[in-house]
Write a protein that holds these residues in place. Structure first.
Motif, mmCIF file in Angstrom:
data_model
loop_
_atom_site.group_PDB
_atom_site.id
_atom_site.type_symbol
_atom_site.label_atom_id
_atom_site.label_comp_id
_atom_site.label_asym_id
_atom_site.label_seq_id
_atom_site.Cartn_x
_atom_site.Cartn_y
_atom_site.Cartn_z
ATOM 1 N N LEU A 58 -15.782 11.203 0.785
ATOM 2 C CA LEU A 58 -16.952 10.274 0.598
ATOM 3 C C LEU A 58 -18.035 11.009 0.323
ATOM 4 C CD1 LEU A 58 -16.135 7.657 3.507
ATOM 5 C CD2 LEU A 58 -15.972 7.176 0.781
ATOM 6 N N ALA A 59 -18.270 12.017 1.016
ATOM 7 C CA ALA A 59 -19.416 12.959 0.806
ATOM 8 C C ALA A 59 -19.788 13.494 -0.477
ATOM 9 C CB ALA A 59 -19.737 14.067 1.928
ATOM 10 N N ILE A 60 -18.935 13.727 -1.367
ATOM 11 C CA ILE A 60 -18.949 14.233 -2.573
ATOM 12 C C ILE A 60 -19.647 12.955 -3.505
ATOM 13 C CG2 ILE A 60 -17.794 14.799 -4.889
ATOM 14 C CD1 ILE A 60 -15.465 16.041 -3.240
ATOM 15 N N GLY A 61 -18.929 11.929 -3.360
ATOM 16 C CA GLY A 61 -19.723 10.817 -4.042
ATOM 17 C C GLY A 61 -21.128 10.329 -3.460
ATOM 18 N N ALA A 183 -6.325 33.006 -2.347
ATOM 19 C CA ALA A 183 -6.911 34.488 -3.249
ATOM 20 C C ALA A 183 -7.247 34.003 -4.477
ATOM 21 C CB ALA A 183 -5.588 35.425 -3.173
ATOM 22 N N ILE A 184 -6.413 32.992 -5.154
ATOM 23 C CA ILE A 184 -6.887 32.502 -6.493
ATOM 24 C C ILE A 184 -8.175 31.614 -6.389
ATOM 25 C CG2 ILE A 184 -6.116 31.073 -8.330
ATOM 26 C CD1 ILE A 184 -3.233 31.568 -7.587
ATOM 27 N N GLY A 185 -8.344 31.203 -5.559
ATOM 28 C CA GLY A 185 -9.560 30.564 -5.251
ATOM 29 C C GLY A 185 -10.946 31.249 -5.009
ATOM 30 N N VAL A 186 -10.721 32.404 -4.292
ATOM 31 C CA VAL A 186 -11.714 33.412 -4.215
ATOM 32 C C VAL A 186 -12.040 33.970 -5.316
ATOM 33 C CG1 VAL A 186 -12.111 35.503 -2.942
ATOM 34 C CG2 VAL A 186 -11.292 33.549 -1.611
ATOM 35 N N GLY A 187 -10.931 34.223 -6.160
ATOM 36 C CA GLY A 187 -11.176 35.222 -7.300
ATOM 37 C C GLY A 187 -11.988 34.204 -8.322
ATOM 38 N N GLY A 188 -11.652 32.794 -8.486
ATOM 39 C CA GLY A 188 -12.198 32.187 -9.274
ATOM 40 C C GLY A 188 -13.747 31.943 -8.811
ATOM 41 N N TYR A 189 -14.005 31.575 -7.790
ATOM 42 C CA TYR A 189 -15.376 31.751 -7.243
ATOM 43 C C TYR A 189 -16.402 32.744 -7.539
ATOM 44 C CZ TYR A 189 -19.373 31.397 -3.841
ATOM 45 O OH TYR A 189 -20.628 31.707 -3.511
ATOM 46 N N PRO A 238 -2.083 22.124 3.544
ATOM 47 C CA PRO A 238 -2.135 20.618 3.450
ATOM 48 C C PRO A 238 -2.289 20.210 1.998
ATOM 49 C CG PRO A 238 -3.675 21.630 5.201
ATOM 50 C CD PRO A 238 -3.595 22.643 4.277
ATOM 51 N N ILE A 239 -1.640 19.069 1.856
ATOM 52 C CA ILE A 239 -1.731 18.453 0.487
ATOM 53 C C ILE A 239 -2.860 17.838 0.290
ATOM 54 C CG2 ILE A 239 -0.915 16.450 -1.030
ATOM 55 C CD1 ILE A 239 1.747 16.844 -0.091
ATOM 56 N N VAL A 240 -3.515 17.086 1.325
ATOM 57 C CA VAL A 240 -5.007 16.654 1.268
ATOM 58 C C VAL A 240 -5.879 17.501 1.116
ATOM 59 C CG1 VAL A 240 -5.612 16.846 3.585
ATOM 60 C CG2 VAL A 240 -6.338 14.853 2.334
ATOM 61 N N ALA A 246 -9.582 20.153 -5.290
ATOM 62 C CA ALA A 246 -9.561 19.640 -6.706
ATOM 63 C C ALA A 246 -11.110 18.693 -6.977
ATOM 64 C CB ALA A 246 -8.320 18.903 -7.270
ATOM 65 N N LEU A 247 -11.238 17.946 -6.114
ATOM 66 C CA LEU A 247 -12.504 17.242 -6.137
ATOM 67 C C LEU A 247 -13.538 17.827 -6.252
ATOM 68 C CD1 LEU A 247 -11.244 13.901 -4.145
ATOM 69 C CD2 LEU A 247 -11.436 14.459 -6.639
ATOM 70 N N ILE A 248 -13.772 19.016 -5.374
ATOM 71 C CA ILE A 248 -15.154 19.724 -5.336
ATOM 72 C C ILE A 248 -15.108 20.459 -6.397
ATOM 73 C CG2 ILE A 248 -15.869 21.778 -4.136
ATOM 74 C CD1 ILE A 248 -14.450 20.747 -1.513
#
Length: 420
Positions: A58-61, A183-189, A238-240, A246-248
């Motif tokens: 909700l905070a994203i929107g 690790a993939i997320g950190v590299g992308g950031y 967690p799947i959530v 992905a939304l972020i």
């Protein structure tokens, strides 16, 4: 002097942007000490993600709504309505889980279009429209559910908010797959931050020194990997959290790299200037609320999956938590300022505080008082920054030179330029 002014400007901007991260780290450290380390236990960290994921969605929107200079008081009721529609179809109607999800999303989009029409094209303030929506959609929820709760959902639906991705790559006492994803997320950031820094340098904007930039990336990477390691020791990824991540990512790109995102900031920053610049204000405002309805429906699905049922009172006060996350995360009360990442950190501040106080056994009334004070201080900090910025001298101000006295006009018959 110019270098000193640039350093001062850089420090001020970094304080505004990074202050929430420093505050978040301090709050985590404080409650880790007060709870004897229980706050950072693998199981508790997983529970924080599961329990507050819908608030973060909700905070994203909500932060996009706030950046555009609006507010939405109806999101809690929309969460309840979309969860109720999904519950009626899946629990009472026996439909597959994906039918309930699609129906909930369709209802959320319809709600967003309804409110966007009144705000954008009729011109009614968003506060009034969404206040009416809060009552309207809560009443519709009661009608859909016939004033009763529905439960339970099938296991396939409960997996949305309660499932985990683990075991794909093995690991003894921890899940390797969770660590690889982190690790993939950190590299992308890191790559995105490096490109952003190069772009700022190309446009001759002030940036932090290279050692400080590298240190920031190392600290962020270490914190993310430590968090992922704790999750891997519990039940895995967690799947959530995948949905939230992905939304972020998507909405960070939307707000920073698209025309729509730039128009939202322009409208919130200076409505008249945006109109004169050719921004289609009505269309942008309409889609701001359609987007909010969409994200509220996603939060409704996640919440109903987490609670394993559809309740008439679902989503109560969720709008206040989402609004607080946006303001604590650095969004300006007047619009035009805010980030998706800041809203996420603001939401995590509220989540850690709530969880930490629950672990300490703090009374619910005291928890509400502390949350209110934190929100008030966050907005006060924003107002203070605006006042300081408005009273600070402009670096581009040029010292005025003493004007020379005009030459006397020549007398009648005297040639121009003659010396008397």
């Amino acid at each position: 002097m110019n270098a000193l002014a640039s350093l001062q400007q850089l420090f001020t901007r970094n304080l505004r942007q990074s202050g929430i991260f420093i505050a978040f780290a301090a709050i985590v450290g404080l409650f880790a000490i007060l709870t004897d380390g229980v706050l950072l236990n693998p199981g508790n960290l997983t529970n924080i993600i599961l329990q507050y994921s819908y608030i973060l969605i909700l905070a994203i929107g909500m932060v996009i709504v706030i950046i555009g200079g609006h507010i939405d008081l109806s999101v809690g009721s929309v969460v309840a309505l979309t969860g109720a529609v999904s519950g009626v179809l899946v629990i009472r109607g026996g439909q597959p889980w994906w039918v309930g999800v699609l129906a909930a999303v369709a209802v959320g989009l319809a709600v967003g279009a309804w409110q966007g029409f009144w705000v954008a094209y009729v011109g009614i303030p968003a506060f009034i429209v969404t206040l009416a929506g809060m009552l309207l959609f809560r009443g519709m929820t009661l009608q859909v559910l016939d004033n009763i709760s529905l439960s339970p959902f099938p296991d396939s639906y409960k997996t949305i908010a309660g499932g985990f991705l683990n075991g794909f790559l093995g690991g003894q006492g921890y899940d390797v797959f969770t660590l690889v994803v982190a690790a993939i997320g950190v590299g992308g950031y890191a790559f995105s931050a490096y490109r952003s820094r190069r772009a700022r340098i190309a446009y001759q904007q002030a940036v932090e020194s290279l050692p400080l930039f590298v240190l920031k990336l190392v600290l962020i990477g270490a914190l993310v990997m430590a968090f992922a390691y704790q999750l891997s020791r519990s039940r895995g990824l967690p799947i959530v959290l995948v949905i939230l991540g992905a939304l972020i990512l998507i909405y960070t790109v939307v707000t920073t790299r698209t025309v729509f995102g730039r128009h939202v900031y322009a409208i919130g920053g200076n409505l008249n200037a945006a109109q004169l610049s050719g921004v289609k204000v009505k269309r942008v405002n309409f889609w701001i609320f359609v987007n909010m309805g969409f994200l509220a429906s996603i939060a409704g699905v996640v919440y109903s999956s987490r609670s394993n049922g559809a309740q008439p009172a679902a989503g109560n006060m969720f709008e206040l938590d989402a609004i607080a996350a946006g303001f604590i995360g650095g969004a300006a009360v007047t619009g035009g300022v805010g980030t998706v990442v800041g809203a996420m950190v603001g939401g995590l501040v509220m989540a850690v505080m709530s969880n930490g106080m629950q672990l300490m056994g703090v009374d619910q009334s005291i928890q509400q008082m502390i949350k209110g004070l934190v929100l008030l201080l966050a907005v006060a900090f924003d107002v203070y920054n605006k006042r300081r910025a408005s009273t600070a001298p402009d670096d581009r101000t040029i010292k005025a030179k003493t004007p020379k006295a005009p030459k006397a006009a020549p007398a009648d018959g005297e040639p121009v330029g003659a010396t008397r």
